[in-house]
Structures are given as structure tokens and as C-alpha cells.
Design a protein around this motif. Structure first.
Motif, PDB file in Angstrom:
ATOM      1  N   SER A 120      13.081 -15.428  -8.579  1.00  9.02           N
ATOM      2  CA  SER A 120      12.198 -14.019  -8.385  1.00  9.02           C
ATOM      3  C   SER A 120      11.978 -13.953  -7.395  1.00  9.02           C
ATOM      4  N   ASN A 121      11.724 -12.980  -7.521  1.00  8.96           N
ATOM      5  CA  ASN A 121      10.460 -12.300  -6.422  1.00  8.96           C
ATOM      6  C   ASN A 121       8.968 -13.253  -5.967  1.00  8.96           C
ATOM      7  N   ASN A 122       8.656 -13.358  -6.759  1.00 12.16           N
ATOM      8  CA  ASN A 122       7.032 -14.567  -7.541  1.00 12.16           C
ATOM      9  C   ASN A 122       7.071 -14.966  -8.461  1.00 12.16           C
ATOM     10  N   CYS A 123       6.186 -16.437  -8.564  1.00 13.81           N
ATOM     11  CA  CYS A 123       5.966 -16.580  -9.447  1.00 13.81           C
ATOM     12  C   CYS A 123       4.587 -16.526 -10.901  1.00 13.81           C
ATOM     13  N   SER A 163      12.126 -17.471  -3.929  1.00 11.94           N
ATOM     14  CA  SER A 163      11.083 -16.397  -4.011  1.00 11.94           C
ATOM     15  C   SER A 163      10.756 -16.023  -2.421  1.00 11.94           C
TER      16      SER A 163
END
Length: 259
Positions: free
Chosen positions: A51-54, A75
Motif C-alpha cells: 500500500s502507498n502508506n500504512c 510502501s
């Protein structure tokens, strides 16, 4: 084919321990929070998430991270999450960082059946040369480092080879969807959601509005990429970081605020 299920719990029931997931969202925009919450309740652990970020502490993928359910993240951005930093530096979480555009293309390539591609992003850095710390040991030494990647010159310019990403499952959020799995996204909430759905072997989409059939001109992602639709109605949408300012003095708006 009717792909609708009324239960988010049922939609994520088959996600087992150690499964790989592609999850849509950018910051807190377009995050499939209902599905993430159902997965938290479901109990799967050792998850490998792309995912792009968490998310952030207490929201988005951050809730799975806090529960110790994520073993590995791929990420492009990991700020805004103190628990993420703590787990990574303590050796409790493996992290593969990728340039944002490269990550997006790796997901798209996975969905398109392209096994790998060359990109100039990362040439001359540890992305290409290897040595990025993926996992730390408890004593602070690097336990697992990124391997060097193949490079090749095209037209006098050097490029690095990046492998596509294909995951076991995908969790995404859409504004509208139909019973055939076709999806339409609202503005910037489109972000990584179509790419994540493409990369997942089994893609689950939560939708705010369910219709019988979307007009073909409205479709942002065709239903061939989506296996399950979960209607969730309107969902909470958070702002990652609110920034406000006072209105200039002497304006009508400022006078109204002062009353």
C-alpha cells in the motif's frame, strides 16, 4: 454475475495468516476502512501488505499494525505513523520502500500480466545498488537488506529492472459500484485503488453506493478485476492533517467570525 455480498466479514473470511494484500488509499483518502475493520475482527496475522502508506496511528492500516497483524509492508511513504517507525526500528516489521511511481507501475504491471519493466527511477541509488535495510535486528544492525537490481542502458540512459507485484487479495474503496463489479471512484480517492484491485488475485471492493449497472462511460475499473462487492453506505472520511488560517482582518468574513 452478481458479485454482491452484504457482509464485510464474509468478504474477508478467506484471507488467511501470511496472505499478501494490495490495499488502496493515499494517506487517509480512499481507504477501505470497513474491510480493514472486518479483517481486524477476523484475526488473520503475519500479513504482507502492499500500500502507498500504512495509515496513521489508530486509523487505516494503522489499526492492523497496532494489533501486530502486519509482518511486512511494501510502501512509498511511511510518515505520520509513530508505531510504524517503532516496529520497523525494533526489528518487528519488514519494510520495502519503493519510489511512488514505481510502486504504482509495479501494481499496474501485475494486473496487466507484465512480469517486470525498466524505469530510470532509482538509478544510482540504493534502490538499484541494494543495501536498503528491509528489516533490522533487535540490536540495531541490518538483518535483511534489499538486493541489487539489474540495470540496463537504453538510448544512452540507464534503467533499473523492477518486478511486478501480484498479491493474494486486494481491498479497495469506491464511490459507486454495480453488481457486476464495475467501479467508479470519486476524485482523488481513485489514487491507488484501481491499481491495487488489478494486482490482487481476489479483489474485494467496498462501495458507498450500489447500483444495478454503471453506465459504461462511468466505469473507472471494469468488473473483470473485481470479485466481491460490499455495499457500506456513507463512510467516515478523515483529514490526515488539518491546516487552517485566520481570515484577513477588515473583511466581511472576519467581522462575522468576530461576532
Amino acid at each position: 454475475m452478481d458479485k454482491v455480498t452484504a457482509s464485510a466479514a464474509r468478504a474477508v473470511a478467506d484471507i488467511g495468516d501470511g496472505a499478501s494484500l494490495a490495499v488502496g488509499g493515499f494517506g487517509l483518502c480512499g481507504v477501505p476502512m470497513v474491510l480493514i475493520g472486518a479483517l481486524l475482527e477476523q484475526g488473520a496475522t503475519g500479513l504482507r501488505v502492499v500500500s502507498n502508506n500504512c495509515g496513521v496511528d489508530g486509523w487505516g492500516l494503522g489499526v492492523l499494525l497496532e494489533a501486530g497483524r502486519i509482518a511486512r509492508m511494501t510502501s512509498s511513504y511511511v510518515g505520520e505513523n509513530k508505531e510504524f517507525a517503532r516496529r520497523y526500528l525494533a526489528g518487528e516489521l519488514e519494510v520495502e520502500l519503493a519510489p511512488q511511481g514505481t510502486l504504482a507501475e509495479r501494481l499496474r504491471a501485475g494486473g496487466a500480466g507484465v512480469p517486470a519493466f525498466y524505469t530510470p527511477a532509482g538509478v544510482g541509488t540504493q534502490v538499484a545498488e541494494g543495501g536498503l535495510p528491509w528489516r533490522y535486528a533487535p540490536d540495531g544492525t541490518v538483518a535483511v537488506a534489499s538486493p541489487p537490481r539489474e540495470t540496463r542502458a537504453f538510448g544512452g540512459r540507464e534503467y533499473v529492472l523492477e518486478e511486478a507485484i501480484v498479491t493474494d487479495f486486494a481491498l479497495v474503496h469506491a464511490a459507486r459500484g454495480d453488481r457486476h463489479g464495475n467501479l467508479a471512484f470519486h476524485s482523488s480517492a481513485r489514487n491507488f485503488n484501481p491499481l491495487a484491485a488489478m494486482a490482487g488475485r481476489v479483489a474485494v471492493a467496498q462501495v458507498e453506493e450500489l447500483v444495478d449497472a454503471l453506465d459504461p462511460d462511468e466505469v473507472h475499473l471494469p468488473g473483470i478485476y473485481v470479485d466481491t462487492i460490499v455495499p457500506v453506505g456513507r463512510v467516515e472520511k478523515r483529514i490526515e492533517r488539518a491546516a487552517t488560517r485566520s481570515r484577513p482582518t477588515g473583511t466581511a468574513a472576519h467581522a462575522e467570525e468576530a461576532r
